[in-house]
Write a protein that holds these residues in place. Sequence first.
Motif, mmCIF file in Angstrom:
data_model
loop_
_atom_site.group_PDB
_atom_site.id
_atom_site.type_symbol
_atom_site.label_atom_id
_atom_site.label_comp_id
_atom_site.label_asym_id
_atom_site.label_seq_id
_atom_site.Cartn_x
_atom_site.Cartn_y
_atom_site.Cartn_z
ATOM 1 N N GLY A 237 -19.217 -14.580 -19.772
ATOM 2 C CA GLY A 237 -20.536 -14.128 -20.207
ATOM 3 C C GLY A 237 -20.942 -14.775 -21.519
ATOM 4 O O GLY A 237 -22.105 -15.160 -21.721
ATOM 5 N N PHE A 238 -19.973 -14.902 -22.418
ATOM 6 C CA PHE A 238 -20.260 -15.567 -23.693
ATOM 7 C C PHE A 238 -20.637 -17.023 -23.473
ATOM 8 O O PHE A 238 -21.564 -17.547 -24.102
ATOM 9 C CB PHE A 238 -19.041 -15.465 -24.605
ATOM 10 N N LEU A 239 -19.947 -17.709 -22.580
ATOM 11 C CA LEU A 239 -20.252 -19.120 -22.315
ATOM 12 C C LEU A 239 -21.677 -19.295 -21.798
ATOM 13 O O LEU A 239 -22.382 -20.238 -22.188
ATOM 14 C CB LEU A 239 -19.246 -19.701 -21.320
ATOM 15 N N ARG A 240 -22.107 -18.393 -20.933
ATOM 16 C CA ARG A 240 -23.479 -18.478 -20.418
ATOM 17 C C ARG A 240 -24.493 -18.284 -21.550
ATOM 18 O O ARG A 240 -25.472 -19.028 -21.675
ATOM 19 C CB ARG A 240 -23.697 -17.452 -19.311
ATOM 20 N N ALA A 241 -24.240 -17.273 -22.392
ATOM 21 C CA ALA A 241 -25.156 -17.014 -23.514
ATOM 22 C C ALA A 241 -25.134 -18.174 -24.507
ATOM 23 O O ALA A 241 -26.174 -18.548 -25.071
ATOM 24 C CB ALA A 241 -24.755 -15.712 -24.209
ATOM 25 N N PHE B 63 -22.246 -15.883 -30.619
ATOM 26 C CA PHE B 63 -20.947 -15.232 -30.729
ATOM 27 C C PHE B 63 -21.028 -13.930 -31.525
ATOM 28 O O PHE B 63 -20.439 -12.906 -31.160
ATOM 29 C CB PHE B 63 -19.955 -16.193 -31.389
ATOM 30 N N SER B 64 -21.784 -13.963 -32.626
ATOM 31 C CA SER B 64 -21.764 -12.837 -33.558
ATOM 32 C C SER B 64 -22.607 -11.650 -33.104
ATOM 33 O O SER B 64 -22.518 -10.573 -33.690
ATOM 34 C CB SER B 64 -22.244 -13.299 -34.945
ATOM 35 N N ARG B 65 -23.430 -11.832 -32.068
ATOM 36 C CA ARG B 65 -24.232 -10.680 -31.631
ATOM 37 C C ARG B 65 -23.400 -9.649 -30.858
ATOM 38 O O ARG B 65 -23.843 -8.537 -30.600
ATOM 39 C CB ARG B 65 -25.408 -11.151 -30.778
ATOM 40 N N GLN C 157 -17.313 -7.828 -29.752
ATOM 41 C CA GLN C 157 -16.133 -8.636 -29.444
ATOM 42 C C GLN C 157 -16.414 -9.494 -28.218
ATOM 43 O O GLN C 157 -17.206 -9.120 -27.344
ATOM 44 C CB GLN C 157 -14.912 -7.756 -29.154
ATOM 45 N N VAL C 158 -15.779 -10.659 -28.179
ATOM 46 C CA VAL C 158 -15.719 -11.462 -26.961
ATOM 47 C C VAL C 158 -14.278 -11.380 -26.472
ATOM 48 O O VAL C 158 -13.352 -11.749 -27.207
ATOM 49 C CB VAL C 158 -16.118 -12.930 -27.216
ATOM 50 N N ILE C 159 -14.084 -10.863 -25.267
ATOM 51 C CA ILE C 159 -12.740 -10.583 -24.767
ATOM 52 C C ILE C 159 -12.236 -11.737 -23.908
ATOM 53 O O ILE C 159 -12.908 -12.182 -22.972
ATOM 54 C CB ILE C 159 -12.724 -9.277 -23.950
ATOM 55 N N GLU C 160 -11.030 -12.235 -24.264
ATOM 56 C CA GLU C 160 -10.397 -13.299 -23.485
ATOM 57 C C GLU C 160 -9.805 -12.724 -22.194
ATOM 58 O O GLU C 160 -9.728 -11.494 -22.024
ATOM 59 C CB GLU C 160 -9.286 -13.955 -24.319
ATOM 60 N N ALA C 161 -9.357 -13.621 -21.316
ATOM 61 C CA ALA C 161 -8.815 -13.188 -20.020
ATOM 62 C C ALA C 161 -7.591 -12.292 -20.179
ATOM 63 O O ALA C 161 -7.338 -11.415 -19.341
ATOM 64 C CB ALA C 161 -8.458 -14.418 -19.178
ATOM 65 N N ASP C 162 -6.822 -12.495 -21.281
ATOM 66 C CA ASP C 162 -5.624 -11.666 -21.477
ATOM 67 C C ASP C 162 -5.916 -10.376 -22.225
ATOM 68 O O ASP C 162 -5.000 -9.655 -22.614
ATOM 69 C CB ASP C 162 -4.545 -12.469 -22.221
ATOM 70 N N GLY C 163 -7.211 -10.092 -22.469
ATOM 71 C CA GLY C 163 -7.604 -8.845 -23.123
ATOM 72 C C GLY C 163 -7.690 -8.915 -24.630
ATOM 73 O O GLY C 163 -8.134 -7.960 -25.275
#
Length: 931
Positions: free
Chosen positions: A695-699, A733-735, A738-744
């Motif tokens: 989701g972060f990558l799309r934004a 990123f800052s909005r 947290q941005v959660i990675e695949a490992d949580g």
Amino acid sequence: MHAKKLIETSIPLDEINAQAVREKSIRKGHPSTLHLWWARRPLAAARCVIFASMVDDPSEHPELFPTQEEQDKERDRLFGIIKRLADWDNIGNERLYEEAHAEMVKYAPDGKLPEFLDPFAGGGALPLEAQRLGLKAHAADLNPIPVTINRAMIDIPARFCGQDPVNPEARRSGLKGTYPRATGLASDVEYYANVMRERAKERIGHNYPDVEVTKGNVTRKATPIAYIWARTVTCPNPACRHETPLVKSFWLSKKKAHLAYVEPIASDGQMRYEVHFEGDGSPADFEHVHGSTVDRHGAICLHCGSPISLDYIRAESREHGLGSHLMAIVSESPFGKGRWYSSPSESDLLAAQVHRPSNVPAGRLAKKYTGGSCVTYGFDTFDKLFTNRQLTALTTLSDIVADIRPTIELDAGTAGMADDHIGLKDGGSGAKAYAEAVSVYLAFMVDKESDYCSSICIWHTTRETMANTMRRQAIPMTWDYAEVNPLSISSGSFHSMIGQIAEAIKTLPALPASDAIQRDATKTEGLSNLLVSTDPPYYDNIDYSDLSDYFYVWMRRSLKDVWPETFGTMLTPKSEELVAVAWRFDGGAEEAKTFFENGMRETFTRLTKAMSDDYPMTVYYAYKQSESTDDGRTSSGWETMLQALMDAGLQITGTWPMRTELTTALKGKVNALASSIVLVCRRRTDEAPVIDRPGFLRALRRGLRNGLADLQQGSIAPVDLAQAAIGPGMAAFSRYAQVIEADGRPMSVHTALGIINEQLDALMGESGEDLDGETRFCLSWYAQYGFDKGPFGDAETLRNARGASLAALTDAGVLESGSGKVRLVRPTEVADIKQARLAPSCWSDLMAEVGALESRDGVGGAAKVVAGFDDARAERTKSLAYLLFQTAERGGRGEDAQLFNDLVTSWGDVTERAEALRREAPVQQTLDLGL
């Protein structure tokens, strides 16, 4: 939710940047001439950023501007105010500031504006411009030099705003009540500085006697401007052991109509020096004029020709000190305009033999400086940077600063000022405080004179002026040096400092009352509801405290009685300075990084608590990304600063690249940044969402795509693009909470920066996909071979893949082939690159523009090329220049990268002239079929 401010939506960036660049060439009346400080932000940018942070965007008020058309009209009106605020010609326009102030008050809660804070005040551009716009400003800095500079700009003038001058000459004129702002103070500073100069002439004028100069059969007296010296070393050859000069250049003047040089003559173990002018009957071209006797590898003895190693010179200098020979004297020509150069006489040598004064400034220089150091040659304490005559001049001037204070105080009392005996440090505004205030600016003159009065100074042979000590952010070693006559009225003299400072004081706003204090930024406390704008330290770029000690030792001597606490240490504070200087820490770079991270986090956490909810914080940053890691290109400077913002709970809501350097200053400096990135920050709300990596990558791609288009539209320098793109990337990123990675685990700023750079590269790659086949061929070929030759077979394979015509490229003059080899032609190699009429190649267009820009015709030549293009075609070449800069830099082709950077940074001038050419003589523009 609080209303969006204009700075979070749109500003007239091009106009602000144009004025910021223009301001770099303005000297008269500019506050930067009060005292040297490094990396100052342009006043135009500071003023406009603060104003745009205070006024609402029209879209926030649909009740007043219900339609898009009405909102755009109101936005244009606000842009008009900003454009006028940016213009230096309006610096004294009080009505404009009243108009701007009224706009800021219009939407302020309860009609009350916030107070302003800059915790890293430095040279003071931000607090000064906040005060100019009517805000009470608080400037803070750890270093005593910027603290004093800020006091001189926003505190002292406000205390004595509207004060009539107290000097006897002004009182006799009877012109009372005609001195607005700090102009009365400026008048007194100028008067007492001239008194100070006259007192100095009485005490030390005999050290600078007039010289006799001869032209033909005519001999006249002349006042020296400067003395040109050569450092000397004893030749290590046992058969020689004579003293030989260490000289980088024997030129005195390289002006074509006024060539002058020194001829060194070695005879019987002695050296003598004769000055010659071209055409005076002497040999016109000595070999030594075009060479030197010393360079980075070593020196050569003029007596015996023996080589002398640099290690030997360093050891001799450290253990015994270097000698010195007077080679020439510069004076104003008594025979007409310009400079006159004369050979030294015995009396000139005797005049230079001055006893060392007592009580000279003490203190050790830093072991290293970012841009070079003289310490390895034994110049390790401040007094060693000066000759005895220079030390005598500077100690005399600084003594007079204290001596003249009682005279000023007496005159102030006579003029009617309160005789309350309260000084500046205790908040005084009577006669004693006024005398101290005037002496602050007199102390600045001593500091400014010290910059032109050391043995690090050199003579500028093309401008025929003194070149100061701090020519760059370093204290380098110099061999032949120029010793100024501080009592002349020419280049580098005390007289020239008087005018600079008096004119600068006249432009200061002087109200409202503001203050400047010495404080560690990590200790900011007890403040709330503030507008915060700041320019924090740039990681490990420049060690300002070590550099500023050069001035501090003189300022302390002049002002320690005025502010005992500020000047209570022998040198400036070091341990608390928030920079990641590795050599200050036992743990090296890693410990320095941790110190910087912790300090920035603490600072921004405190600033977040102090900032108002109604106004965003603005943060200037200009640190180049340069580190390549396994997970992408990053920068410790950016990473630690951005991590601090995130940890403090801030969200980036806008980014603006502000031009801070002249384009001409960047020639040949492809790694130098042209812009500072202004980050607009708000507190991140408690409702901020959490998102996963996809989701972060799309934004991110959405934000970067729009941001990249805006940046290129504004012609940001390609060298700055990666830095500027951090803004919209980190905004995405800052909005999120947290941005959660695949490992949580939560994504780190380090990882986010790597992803932002990867996505920027991908988007830049996409920008080349719509280009014509010939250009795509050239791009791919350049990425592999640059402008070097490659096999014809490889070119043929690539041509088929790209659908390109090698014949078309050859016909356009941008490709050469033969003997089984192919190469792209450098744009600087051809005088006139042909343009294909119906299916132009974007590559050949760009090469034509770059070739013309780099030719003798410069911007005008490039404009002639662009005048033949329509707007879309011209913009495609600019986009290609960005892409080629990135490719060249990645390939280590710095010289090529500079070519493309120069074109984009000149783009505004090029297109403006191209449009003028079209209006003057309409041309048949090439039909662009988009093929």
